[in-house]
Design a protein around this motif. Structure first.
Motif, mmCIF file in Angstrom:
data_model
loop_
_atom_site.group_PDB
_atom_site.id
_atom_site.type_symbol
_atom_site.label_atom_id
_atom_site.label_comp_id
_atom_site.label_asym_id
_atom_site.label_seq_id
_atom_site.Cartn_x
_atom_site.Cartn_y
_atom_site.Cartn_z
ATOM 1 N N PHE A 35 -0.479 -3.936 -11.199
ATOM 2 C CA PHE A 35 -1.138 -5.230 -11.377
ATOM 3 C C PHE A 35 -0.150 -6.308 -11.784
ATOM 4 C CE2 PHE A 35 -5.371 -3.245 -11.487
ATOM 5 C CZ PHE A 35 -6.081 -4.199 -10.786
ATOM 6 N N ILE A 36 0.733 -5.983 -12.718
ATOM 7 C CA ILE A 36 1.677 -6.986 -13.207
ATOM 8 C C ILE A 36 2.610 -7.440 -12.087
ATOM 9 C CG2 ILE A 36 3.622 -7.355 -14.783
ATOM 10 C CD1 ILE A 36 2.215 -5.541 -16.773
ATOM 11 N N LEU A 37 3.125 -6.499 -11.298
ATOM 12 C CA LEU A 37 4.025 -6.849 -10.201
ATOM 13 C C LEU A 37 3.343 -7.719 -9.157
ATOM 14 C CD1 LEU A 37 5.925 -3.464 -9.623
ATOM 15 C CD2 LEU A 37 6.815 -5.563 -10.667
ATOM 16 N N LEU A 38 2.166 -7.295 -8.727
ATOM 17 C CA LEU A 38 1.479 -8.034 -7.671
ATOM 18 C C LEU A 38 0.949 -9.370 -8.178
ATOM 19 C CD1 LEU A 38 0.956 -7.613 -4.696
ATOM 20 C CD2 LEU A 38 -1.303 -6.714 -5.253
ATOM 21 N N ASP A 39 0.444 -9.382 -9.418
ATOM 22 C CA ASP A 39 -0.067 -10.634 -9.961
ATOM 23 C C ASP A 39 1.067 -11.625 -10.178
ATOM 24 O OD1 ASP A 39 -2.653 -11.815 -10.992
ATOM 25 O OD2 ASP A 39 -1.365 -12.182 -12.721
ATOM 26 N N ALA A 40 2.232 -11.135 -10.590
ATOM 27 C CA ALA A 40 3.388 -12.024 -10.740
ATOM 28 C C ALA A 40 3.783 -12.636 -9.400
ATOM 29 C CB ALA A 40 4.558 -11.255 -11.342
ATOM 30 N N ALA A 41 3.744 -11.833 -8.339
ATOM 31 C CA ALA A 41 4.047 -12.356 -7.003
ATOM 32 C C ALA A 41 3.022 -13.396 -6.584
ATOM 33 C CB ALA A 41 4.082 -11.209 -5.999
ATOM 34 N N PHE A 42 1.747 -13.139 -6.906
ATOM 35 C CA PHE A 42 0.691 -14.088 -6.565
ATOM 36 C C PHE A 42 0.893 -15.407 -7.309
ATOM 37 C CE2 PHE A 42 -3.468 -16.022 -7.224
ATOM 38 C CZ PHE A 42 -3.984 -16.038 -5.937
ATOM 39 N N GLU A 43 1.242 -15.345 -8.608
ATOM 40 C CA GLU A 43 1.442 -16.561 -9.393
ATOM 41 C C GLU A 43 2.653 -17.343 -8.881
ATOM 42 O OE1 GLU A 43 -0.548 -17.736 -11.481
ATOM 43 O OE2 GLU A 43 -1.905 -16.052 -11.787
ATOM 44 N N LEU A 44 3.693 -16.632 -8.475
ATOM 45 C CA LEU A 44 4.855 -17.317 -7.920
ATOM 46 C C LEU A 44 4.505 -18.040 -6.622
ATOM 47 C CD1 LEU A 44 7.688 -14.692 -8.532
ATOM 48 C CD2 LEU A 44 7.436 -16.916 -9.633
ATOM 49 N N LEU A 45 3.706 -17.385 -5.790
ATOM 50 C CA LEU A 45 3.275 -18.031 -4.547
ATOM 51 C C LEU A 45 2.409 -19.255 -4.837
ATOM 52 C CD1 LEU A 45 2.449 -14.971 -2.269
ATOM 53 C CD2 LEU A 45 4.184 -16.713 -1.861
ATOM 54 N N ILE B 272 1.992 -11.412 3.965
ATOM 55 C CA ILE B 272 3.195 -10.633 4.259
ATOM 56 C C ILE B 272 3.600 -9.783 3.062
ATOM 57 C CG2 ILE B 272 5.666 -10.821 4.769
ATOM 58 C CD1 ILE B 272 5.006 -13.287 6.443
ATOM 59 N N ILE B 273 3.626 -10.394 1.875
ATOM 60 C CA ILE B 273 4.047 -9.650 0.689
ATOM 61 C C ILE B 273 3.066 -8.531 0.360
ATOM 62 C CG2 ILE B 273 4.383 -9.832 -1.821
ATOM 63 C CD1 ILE B 273 5.613 -12.560 -1.355
ATOM 64 N N GLY B 274 1.768 -8.827 0.469
ATOM 65 C CA GLY B 274 0.772 -7.792 0.189
ATOM 66 C C GLY B 274 0.879 -6.613 1.126
ATOM 67 N N GLN B 275 0.971 -6.905 2.433
ATOM 68 C CA GLN B 275 1.062 -5.818 3.409
ATOM 69 C C GLN B 275 2.369 -5.041 3.260
ATOM 70 O OE1 GLN B 275 0.552 -7.120 7.424
ATOM 71 N NE2 GLN B 275 0.764 -5.082 8.316
ATOM 72 N N ALA B 276 3.471 -5.786 3.019
ATOM 73 C CA ALA B 276 4.761 -5.111 2.878
ATOM 74 C C ALA B 276 4.790 -4.243 1.619
ATOM 75 C CB ALA B 276 5.878 -6.146 2.821
ATOM 76 N N ALA B 277 4.162 -4.707 0.534
ATOM 77 C CA ALA B 277 4.139 -3.925 -0.704
ATOM 78 C C ALA B 277 3.337 -2.646 -0.531
ATOM 79 C CB ALA B 277 3.560 -4.771 -1.831
ATOM 80 N N VAL B 278 2.229 -2.713 0.230
ATOM 81 C CA VAL B 278 1.417 -1.516 0.472
ATOM 82 C C VAL B 278 2.180 -0.521 1.341
ATOM 83 C CG1 VAL B 278 -0.681 -0.653 1.567
ATOM 84 C CG2 VAL B 278 -0.778 -2.710 0.140
ATOM 85 N N GLU B 279 2.805 -1.031 2.421
ATOM 86 C CA GLU B 279 3.538 -0.141 3.321
ATOM 87 C C GLU B 279 4.758 0.483 2.643
ATOM 88 O OE1 GLU B 279 4.476 -2.431 6.740
ATOM 89 O OE2 GLU B 279 2.407 -2.421 7.529
ATOM 90 N N ALA B 280 5.343 -0.244 1.686
ATOM 91 C CA ALA B 280 6.504 0.299 0.982
ATOM 92 C C ALA B 280 6.109 1.245 -0.138
ATOM 93 C CB ALA B 280 7.335 -0.849 0.413
ATOM 94 N N GLY B 281 4.820 1.349 -0.405
ATOM 95 C CA GLY B 281 4.355 2.251 -1.444
ATOM 96 C C GLY B 281 4.538 1.714 -2.851
ATOM 97 N N LEU B 282 4.722 0.397 -2.982
ATOM 98 C CA LEU B 282 4.879 -0.187 -4.317
ATOM 99 C C LEU B 282 3.538 -0.401 -5.001
ATOM 100 C CD1 LEU B 282 7.674 -2.833 -3.589
ATOM 101 C CD2 LEU B 282 7.921 -0.574 -4.625
ATOM 102 N N VAL B 283 2.501 -0.715 -4.230
ATOM 103 C CA VAL B 283 1.161 -0.923 -4.778
ATOM 104 C C VAL B 283 0.154 -0.265 -3.847
ATOM 105 C CG1 VAL B 283 1.735 -3.094 -5.965
ATOM 106 C CG2 VAL B 283 0.917 -3.144 -3.605
ATOM 107 N N SER B 284 -1.022 -0.001 -4.372
ATOM 108 C CA SER B 284 -2.096 0.568 -3.559
ATOM 109 C C SER B 284 -2.954 -0.553 -2.986
ATOM 110 C CB SER B 284 -2.954 1.497 -4.412
ATOM 111 O OG SER B 284 -3.494 0.808 -5.513
#
Length: 507
Positions: free
Chosen positions: A354-364, A386-398
């Motif tokens: 959550f922290i990683l993805l939410d930080a990316a969202f706030e930066l955007l 792009i970031i959401g899909q790439a993060a899921v495919e890279a296995g960083l977030v669900s």
């Protein structure tokens, strides 16, 4: 005259000299280093014409108005036809009444006022032999005029927004409230900036004790400069530790006028397009101007959705973590298997996700604000996808975390007040961490702590949770314009902000 004083405030109570050269030298000593300062000593011409000294700042004045109402008028005067008295002791009155062709002039014998008016864009006219000065209103500094609102956009309703010029803003309000009880009190804030502020209210509707408290807090501000209404907001709010705003900012004249008619007070700060409205409650932040311009059924549903959006923005991440980590039995069996399968490939705990993805969202979000409007929205949408899909495919977030973060972000956009959104964004992390460590128990603790904090807040003596709390003060009338908006003919009484002797607004 040797000038040893450097601050304008040091000249309070000091009269101009009757010797014109001393006034000229004083202005040169104070402003002479600035290349935009213009000082001109001249005699308009003709027998008996006095020596004058004009002082102003270039680009702060309307040169055309000054040339036609002052310079040309003085040179066109028939000085030979004046009597000896008009040339001698009465020269000041002669110039004031016959030499300047404008009604917007003032006269003062205080050097502080003269120097302030010069800094503000007016023109000071010193007269040889007089210890008073004529100030001509020639302000003509650049401004962007009246434009459309950007932060409080509506589909139906006026498009005008406040600008950075205080006098334009007072005019926009007076254009909407044509009543002799509308009072505009002007003063200055900031020792060096001397920023104009105006307190606007209805003298018969406002509560006297609230007005006195607003004026007291404004007078207590002792700082070098005030450059925006946001600075005033921080100085006059009661609880500076709270993330929730205790005053309301608006750029819409119709909203400010409506608030003034409810008994509230507007504080207009020069150089700022946002007007402060006090007092305020949590409920007022969910009210938009458009609510009163469209049908009550539609706006009632819309307002209810705003409250739902606020709850989602605060509680949804914590709710997911509490269920996924501590109470998976509440999730349908098919979904549990899919969640388990998706989270197996993620190397981080759910909180870190959550922290990683939410930080990316706030930066955007911040990047979209800072970029040009044409490209900001595109960057936000494309970047998020792009970031959401790439993060899921890279296995960083669900994938479910991407959905939760997206829903939380969308929910914040449904709240009309940006300053309230900032408060909810901070509280979201408190609820998130409590839920991550304590489950549902932590979620309940976080929500209760938030409610207790909100219940303890006040805005100029009014409970922050009115009318949901302390509704008996208004006998339940304010509830008609809270979670849902009743038809306009049902809103016969003003909110509790108003003087109760003038509580009825519709018969």
């Amino acid at each position: 005259m040797v000038v040893t004083k450097k601050n304008i405030e040091d000249f309070k109570g000091q009269k101009p000299s009757k010797i014109l050269d001393e006034n000229e030298q004083l202005c040169k000593d104070l402003f002479g280093e600035s290349q935009d300062y213009i000082g001109r000593k001249f005699a308009p011409g003709g027998a008996g014409a006095p020596w004058l000294y004009m002082a102003y700042f270039d680009a702060m004045t309307n040169r055309e108005a000054m040339d036609f109402t002052v310079i040309r008028r003085l040179f066109d005067m028939d000085w030979a036809s004046l009597t000896e008295e008009e040339k001698g002791e009465g020269i000041y009155e002669t110039l004031r009444d016959r030499g300047i062709a404008t009604t917007d002039i003032s006269e003062t014998d205080d050097m502080f006022d003269i120097l302030y008016f010069i800094n503000a864009g007016d023109t000071a006219v010193f007269i040889d032999g007089c210890d008073k000065c004529i100030v001509v209103a020639t302000r003509g500094f650049p401004n962007r005029g009246i434009q459309s609102a950007e932060t409080e956009v509506v589909v139906q309703g006026p498009r005008e927004a406040f600008s950075e010029v205080m006098r334009f803003n007072t005019a926009l309000i007076r254009r909407r409230i044509r009543d002799n009880h509308l009072v505009v009190k002007q003063s200055k804030l900031g020792k060096r900036s001397l920023t104009d502020i105006a307190v606007v209210y209805m003298s018969d509707i406002v509560r006297p004790e609230v007005l006195a408290e607003v004026e007291r807090r404004l007078e207590s501000i002792d700082v070098d400069g005030i450059l925006d209404s946001g600075s005033v907001e921080q100085f006059i709010e009661e609880s500076w530790l709270s993330p929730f705003p205790q005053v309301q900012l608006t750029e819409r004249p119709d909203k400010a006028a409506s608030s003034i008619l409810e008994g509230r007070i507007a504080v207009i700060v020069d150089n700022s397009p946002f007007v402060i409205i006090v007092p305020v409650t949590l409920n007022a932040f969910f009210q938009a101007s458009e609510d009163y311009y469209s049908r009550w059924q539609v706006m009632s549903v819309t307002r209810f959705l705003r409250f739902v959006g606020a709850f989602i923005a605060v509680a949804l991440p914590g709710l997911y973590l509490a269920v996924a980590l501590f109470h998976p039995s509440m999730i349908p069996l098919l979904m549990v298997s899919r969640l388990a399968e998706a989270s197996q490939a993620v190397p981080f705990p759910a909180v870190i996700e959550f922290i990683l993805l939410d930080a990316a969202f706030e930066l955007l979000r911040e990047a979209g604000i800072r970029l040009k409007s044409a490209s900001g929205g595109t960057i936000g949408i494309v970047g998020g996808l792009i970031i959401g899909q790439a993060a899921v495919e890279a296995g960083l977030v669900s994938p479910i975390v991407v959905i939760i973060v997206a829903l939380t972000g969308i929910a914040t956009f449904s709240i009309p007040s940006v300053s309230l959104v900032y408060g909810f964004r901070l509280v979201k992390y408190v609820v998130l961490f409590l839920s991550a460590f304590l489950g549902f128990f932590g979620l309940i603790i976080g929500m209760l702590l938030t409610l207790i904090h909100l219940a303890g807040l006040q805005s100029f003596g009014f409970p922050y949770l009115m009318p949901f709390a302390a509704s008996e003060l208004s006998k339940g009338e304010d509830l008609k314009d809270s979670l849902f908006r009743f038809p306009l003919f049902c809103l016969k009484r003003r909110p509790f902000f108003a003087n109760q002797d003038e509580a009825v607004r519709m018969k």
